[in-house]
Design an enzyme around this catalytic site. Structure first.
Site, short mmCIF file in Angstrom:
data_model
loop_
_atom_site.label_atom_id
_atom_site.label_comp_id
_atom_site.label_asym_id
_atom_site.label_seq_id
_atom_site.Cartn_x
_atom_site.Cartn_y
_atom_site.Cartn_z
N ASP A 31 0.83 -1.21 0.00
CA ASP A 31 0.00 0.00 0.00
C ASP A 31 0.87 1.26 0.00
OD1 ASP A 31 -2.30 1.49 0.00
OD2 ASP A 31 -2.70 1.27 2.14
N ARG A 35 0.20 7.62 -2.70
CA ARG A 35 0.75 8.70 -1.86
C ARG A 35 2.23 8.94 -2.15
NH1 ARG A 35 -1.30 6.08 3.37
NH2 ARG A 35 -1.81 4.48 1.85
N TRP A 36 2.93 7.86 -2.48
CA TRP A 36 4.35 8.01 -2.86
C TRP A 36 4.45 8.93 -4.07
CZ3 TRP A 36 7.24 7.20 -7.23
CH2 TRP A 36 8.63 7.09 -7.07
N HIS A 48 2.77 3.20 -8.98
CA HIS A 48 2.59 1.76 -9.25
C HIS A 48 3.81 1.19 -9.97
CE1 HIS A 48 -1.37 2.01 -7.69
NE2 HIS A 48 -1.92 2.64 -8.71
N ASN A 79 -10.68 -2.66 -6.12
CA ASN A 79 -9.87 -1.78 -6.98
C ASN A 79 -10.46 -1.57 -8.37
OD1 ASN A 79 -6.60 -2.84 -5.66
ND2 ASN A 79 -7.91 -1.13 -5.06
N ARG A 199 1.75 -4.92 6.28
CA ARG A 199 1.07 -3.88 5.50
C ARG A 199 1.91 -2.62 5.52
NH1 ARG A 199 -5.05 -2.35 4.56
NH2 ARG A 199 -4.68 -0.64 3.12
N SER A 207 -8.15 -5.01 5.06
CA SER A 207 -8.73 -4.74 3.73
C SER A 207 -9.14 -5.98 2.94
CB SER A 207 -7.74 -3.90 2.90
OG SER A 207 -7.56 -2.65 3.49
C1 FPP Z 1 -1.89 0.20 -3.28
O1 FPP Z 1 -1.46 1.52 -3.39
C2 FPP Z 1 -1.39 -0.62 -4.36
C3 FPP Z 1 -2.17 -1.15 -5.33
C4 FPP Z 1 -3.62 -0.98 -5.39
C5 FPP Z 1 -1.60 -1.93 -6.43
C6 FPP Z 1 -0.34 -2.69 -6.16
C7 FPP Z 1 0.42 -2.75 -7.42
C8 FPP Z 1 1.76 -2.78 -7.53
C9 FPP Z 1 2.65 -2.89 -6.38
C10 FPP Z 1 2.46 -2.70 -8.86
C11 FPP Z 1 2.10 -3.72 -9.87
C12 FPP Z 1 2.08 -5.11 -9.36
C13 FPP Z 1 2.82 -6.13 -9.86
C14 FPP Z 1 2.64 -7.47 -9.28
C15 FPP Z 1 3.79 -5.98 -10.91
P1 FPP Z 1 -2.56 2.67 -3.53
O2 FPP Z 1 -2.67 3.00 -4.96
O3 FPP Z 1 -3.83 2.27 -2.88
O4 FPP Z 1 -1.84 3.79 -2.72
P2 FPP Z 1 -2.53 4.97 -1.89
O5 FPP Z 1 -3.30 4.33 -0.77
O6 FPP Z 1 -1.37 5.77 -1.41
O7 FPP Z 1 -3.42 5.73 -2.85
#
Ligand code: FPP
Length: 264
Positions: A31, A35-36, A48, A79, A199, A207
């Site tokens: 997660d 935000r990153w 991502h 998602n 997490r 979640s």
């Molecule tokens: C959560 O961050 C992350 C995801 C919904 C997707 C995870 C995907 C990857 C790590 C990259 C692609 C995966 C692979 C296996 C190559 P968020 O977008 O919810 O972050 P936030 O809470 O800061 O908005």
């Protein structure tokens, strides 16, 4: 020295000295990508993309350190509510990951598999997933599972539906169903319950991830955003885990002994 659990399965490299009791099954809720990116005034997709690099680093470290099962929450059922642009980008990153990593997975004896609702995945992604599941199917050193279009509640519900059908068909006796019997109807059947769930990003939630399976899982939360999550962060989580007293509901308890993986 305290002996390592005998549920590790074959390993080609010794675990590092500091890793005395590795979790057999490590699950991660990745997660903080958004935000990153936001912090750097970049589009969410950039987060991502960087997150995919963390996936590579984490898989490599887990393989080298002898973690037998690694399960990553890559895309939840919920998602799908995100923008078309973001969903497409995530699907593209996933395909790209499979293209780039397939040969390394085979070389490193990593068996790949996906869990979740495949019916909603684009055809091209589905085809690629099935190809890589087949080509890595003989891997015995590590099981890498990606939870995609995954919902813990939906997984439980789907298992219940399948089991109810078998009961109606007279194949099973409802009164005799055990937890193990029920577990066999799961998409994730064959995976031992996670010993440790990590997490990232400072959120304290599970979640909808592996809800049935995490009944006695140790939880570890870190404020680090997933794209920044590196070997040192993983090491901290594993060091923390091996100090935990795991009792599985019983009294006493001495160490982070594992829950006893059942090999597929
Ligand atoms: C959560 O961050 C992350 C995801 C919904 C997707 C995870 C995907 C990857 C790590 C990259 C692609 C995966 C692979 C296996 C190559 P968020 O977008 O919810 O972050 P936030 O809470 O800061 O908005």
């Amino acid at each position: 020295m305290i002996s390592k659990p005998d549920t590790m399965g074959p390993r080609t490299r010794e675990a590092p000295d500091w890793l005395v009791r590795p979790p057999v099954h490590l699950a991660i809720i990745m997660d903080g990508n958004g935000r990153w990116a936001q912090k750097r005034h970049l589009p969410r997709v950039a987060g991502h993309r960087q997150g995919a690099q963390s996936v590579r680093r984490t898989v490599t470290a887990c393989r080298a350190w002898g973690i037998r099962y690694l399960t990553l929450y890559a895309f939840s059922w919920e998602n799908w509510k995100r923008s078309r642009l973001e969903v497409d980008a995530l699907m593209h990153l996933l395909e790209d990951y499979l293209d780039r990593e397939e040969s390394l997975m085979i070389e490193k004896s990593i068996r790949f598999r996906a869990i979740g609702d495949r019916s909603r995945l684009p055809q091209s992604v589905l085809r690629r997933l099935e190809q890589v599941e087949a080509s890595t199917g003989r891997g015995v050193a590590m099981d890498l599972t990606l939870a995609l279009s995954y919902s813990g509640r939906e997984e439980i519900l789907a298992a219940a539906r399948r089991m109810a059908s078998d009961a109606i068909a007279g194949k099973i006796d409802p009164a005799a169903i055990s937890q193990e019997d029920f577990g066999r109807y799961f998409d994730s059947s064959g995976l031992p319950p996670p010993d440790l769930l990590v997490r990232t990003s400072g959120e304290y939630r599970v979640s909808n991830f592996l809800l049935w399976q995490i009944a006695y899982t140790e939880l570890y939360f870190t404020g680090v955003y997933w794209p920044d999550f590196g070997e040192e962060d993983l090491k901290q989580a594993l060091l923390d885990f091996q100090e935990r007293q795991r009792r599985f509901g019983a009294e006493g308890g001495t160490s982070a002994v594992t829950s006893g993986a059942t090999e597929r």
